[in-house]
Design a protein around this motif. Structure first.
Motif, PDB file in Angstrom:
ATOM      1  N   THR A   1       0.842  -1.185   0.000  1.00 23.24           N
ATOM      2  CA  THR A   1       0.000   0.000   0.000  1.00 23.24           C
ATOM      3  C   THR A   1       0.886   1.247   0.000  1.00 23.24           C
ATOM      4  O   THR A   1       2.099   1.161   0.199  1.00 23.24           O
ATOM      5  CB  THR A   1      -0.895   0.047   1.250  1.00 23.24           C
ATOM      6  OG1 THR A   1      -0.077   0.207   2.400  1.00 23.24           O
ATOM      7  CG2 THR A   1      -1.726  -1.219   1.376  1.00 23.24           C
ATOM      8  N   ALA A   2       0.271   2.388  -0.207  1.00 20.79           N
ATOM      9  CA  ALA A   2       1.022   3.643  -0.236  1.00 20.79           C
ATOM     10  C   ALA A   2       1.317   4.165   1.159  1.00 20.79           C
ATOM     11  O   ALA A   2       2.289   4.901   1.355  1.00 20.79           O
ATOM     12  CB  ALA A   2       0.238   4.701  -1.016  1.00 20.79           C
ATOM     13  N   GLU A   3       0.483   3.797   2.114  1.00 14.79           N
ATOM     14  CA  GLU A   3       0.617   4.360   3.456  1.00 14.79           C
ATOM     15  C   GLU A   3       1.498   3.537   4.380  1.00 14.79           C
ATOM     16  O   GLU A   3       1.867   3.989   5.464  1.00 14.79           O
ATOM     17  CB  GLU A   3      -0.775   4.509   4.097  1.00 14.79           C
ATOM     18  CG  GLU A   3      -1.716   5.404   3.321  1.00 14.79           C
ATOM     19  CD  GLU A   3      -2.487   4.675   2.228  1.00 14.79           C
ATOM     20  OE1 GLU A   3      -3.385   5.293   1.645  1.00 14.79           O
ATOM     21  OE2 GLU A   3      -2.175   3.482   1.963  1.00 14.79           O
ATOM     22  N   GLN A   4       1.827   2.327   3.967  1.00 14.64           N
ATOM     23  CA  GLN A   4       2.650   1.425   4.783  1.00 14.64           C
ATOM     24  C   GLN A   4       3.682   0.798   3.864  1.00 14.64           C
ATOM     25  O   GLN A   4       3.452  -0.257   3.275  1.00 14.64           O
ATOM     26  CB  GLN A   4       1.779   0.355   5.460  1.00 14.64           C
ATOM     27  CG  GLN A   4       2.546  -0.717   6.221  1.00 14.64           C
ATOM     28  CD  GLN A   4       3.162  -0.205   7.513  1.00 14.64           C
ATOM     29  OE1 GLN A   4       2.939   0.948   7.891  1.00 14.64           O
ATOM     30  NE2 GLN A   4       3.929  -1.029   8.178  1.00 14.64           N
ATOM     31  N   LEU A   5       4.796   1.452   3.690  1.00 13.98           N
ATOM     32  CA  LEU A   5       5.822   1.003   2.754  1.00 13.98           C
ATOM     33  C   LEU A   5       6.800   0.065   3.461  1.00 13.98           C
ATOM     34  O   LEU A   5       7.457   0.477   4.431  1.00 13.98           O
ATOM     35  CB  LEU A   5       6.577   2.207   2.181  1.00 13.98           C
ATOM     36  CG  LEU A   5       5.698   3.234   1.463  1.00 13.98           C
ATOM     37  CD1 LEU A   5       6.532   4.440   1.015  1.00 13.98           C
ATOM     38  CD2 LEU A   5       4.983   2.608   0.271  1.00 13.98           C
TER      39      LEU A   5
ATOM     40  N   ARG B   1      -0.932  10.339   5.262  1.00 16.96           N
ATOM     41  CA  ARG B   1      -0.187   9.161   5.675  1.00 16.96           C
ATOM     42  C   ARG B   1       0.767   8.700   4.582  1.00 16.96           C
ATOM     43  O   ARG B   1       1.852   8.195   4.852  1.00 16.96           O
ATOM     44  CB  ARG B   1      -1.152   8.046   6.086  1.00 16.96           C
ATOM     45  CG  ARG B   1      -1.927   8.411   7.368  1.00 16.96           C
ATOM     46  CD  ARG B   1      -2.949   7.370   7.770  1.00 16.96           C
ATOM     47  NE  ARG B   1      -2.312   6.070   7.927  1.00 16.96           N
ATOM     48  CZ  ARG B   1      -2.708   4.978   7.295  1.00 16.96           C
ATOM     49  NH1 ARG B   1      -3.724   5.034   6.448  1.00 16.96           N
ATOM     50  NH2 ARG B   1      -2.101   3.836   7.495  1.00 16.96           N
ATOM     51  N   PHE B   2       0.369   8.881   3.313  1.00 17.73           N
ATOM     52  CA  PHE B   2       1.290   8.567   2.224  1.00 17.73           C
ATOM     53  C   PHE B   2       2.507   9.487   2.264  1.00 17.73           C
ATOM     54  O   PHE B   2       3.652   9.023   2.104  1.00 17.73           O
ATOM     55  CB  PHE B   2       0.573   8.713   0.882  1.00 17.73           C
ATOM     56  CG  PHE B   2       1.518   8.812  -0.289  1.00 17.73           C
ATOM     57  CD1 PHE B   2       2.402   7.784  -0.585  1.00 17.73           C
ATOM     58  CD2 PHE B   2       1.526   9.940  -1.098  1.00 17.73           C
ATOM     59  CE1 PHE B   2       3.285   7.873  -1.664  1.00 17.73           C
ATOM     60  CE2 PHE B   2       2.396  10.043  -2.174  1.00 17.73           C
ATOM     61  CZ  PHE B   2       3.277   9.014  -2.450  1.00 17.73           C
ATOM     62  N   LEU B   3       2.303  10.770   2.461  1.00 16.58           N
ATOM     63  CA  LEU B   3       3.426  11.700   2.502  1.00 16.58           C
ATOM     64  C   LEU B   3       4.359  11.391   3.671  1.00 16.58           C
ATOM     65  O   LEU B   3       5.589  11.458   3.537  1.00 16.58           O
ATOM     66  CB  LEU B   3       2.911  13.135   2.601  1.00 16.58           C
ATOM     67  CG  LEU B   3       2.178  13.665   1.362  1.00 16.58           C
ATOM     68  CD1 LEU B   3       1.591  15.049   1.641  1.00 16.58           C
ATOM     69  CD2 LEU B   3       3.104  13.713   0.151  1.00 16.58           C
TER      70      LEU B   3
END
Length: 285
Positions: free
Chosen positions: A107-111, A134-136
């Motif tokens: 996902t984008a929010e949990q790399l 959260r993505f940033l």
């Protein structure tokens, strides 16, 4: 690039949009247009040395493969998505011709990557599917000092000027996920470790036929079309075709590129070692 250990789990994603990308994966590249100009611009802004990066929300990897082909030898680019069908298309498309592109389920929010491990993170036409803050935060964490984040997207104003925004009933009303340039700048400003370095608008002349546009709408080449109930979509397509000025049409699409620089390490936030399982959203374009 160092992959963090431990399972990555999250909440159930939006079913309609999630199912959309599973359904269209096999025909996605035939329905979409790959714009080379922003990818080449990103390459110009990168150092002339091997780099390590991440293309998040990569879909079938159209932009990932193009960017990797432009990078110096020895570069490594992870192409991440949460759709198994999209990643399967990426793997099939590689066929040995995209060396240095590594498929990654994320996902984008949990790399699932180590802190300060990347030179660049890109997001092409997908940031509206993310929890932006959260993505940033996640991007700031994985970028090394001096690294860069590139967000290529369409603003609500640009969306309204597309062929779809002008003629397709309800298109702008259904699509409420896009961010304005001001909102993107403000979100970056609020994110520790990131600073807006530049923005640039790209204009892309387009031309198509009514039949090609019909096929794109029926094939749901934008996830926006999955927000329509089936009966409403069928009616909207008929009205759209009737509104078009002719059997062949031309217009200009616009997109915004936001470039943010990593000013220092951001050690906290989702995805850091020792962090608990966060809530997540589906990362897709």
């Amino acid at each position: 690039m160092m992959v963090a250990s431990g399972p990555q789990r999250g909440e159930v994603p939006d079913v309609a949009v999630g199912d959309h990308f599973e359904r269209v994966a096999a025909v996605y590249e035939a329905l979409r247009t790959t714009d080379e100009a922003p990818v080449r611009r990103i390459r110009q802004l990168l150092p002339d040395r091997p780099v390590t990066g991440l293309d998040i929300g990569c879909g079938t990897g159209r932009n990932s493969r193009l960017l990797r082909a432009l990078l110096p030898d020895g570069s490594l680019l992870a192409a991440a998505d949460v759709s198994p069908a999209m990643l399967a298309q990426l793997k099939a498309a590689n066929r040995g011709h995209a060396r240095g592109v590594v498929p990654l389920s994320s996902t984008a929010e949990q790399l699932p990557l180590r802190t300060a491990s990347l030179d660049l993170v890109t997001a092409f036409n997908c940031v509206h599917h993310f929890d932006l803050g959260r993505f940033l935060t996640a991007a700031a964490r994985v970028l090394a000092p001096g690294g860069q984040l590139f967000i290529y997207t369409r603003t609500p104003q640009q969306n309204a000027r597309t062929i779809w925004g002008r003629y397709f009933p309800g298109f702008t009303e259904h699509e409420q996920r896009l961010h304005s340039e001001a909102a993107l700048r403000d979100a970056v400003k609020r994110t520790g470790g990131l600073t807006v370095a530049a923005t640039q608008t790209f204009q892309h002349p387009r031309s198509s036929t009514a039949e090609r546009l019909r096929a794109q709408a029926e094939g749901r080449h934008y996830s926006t079309f999955s927000l329509y109930p089936p009966a409403e979509l069928r009616a909207a397509i008929a009205t759209f075709l009737a509104r078009l000025p002719g059997p062949e049409v031309s217009w200009v699409d616009e997109h915004l590129l936001v470039v943010a620089g990593a000013s220092h390490r951001s050690l906290g936030g989702p995805g850091g070692q020792g962090s608990g399982p966060p809530a997540q959203r589906r990362a897709r374009r």
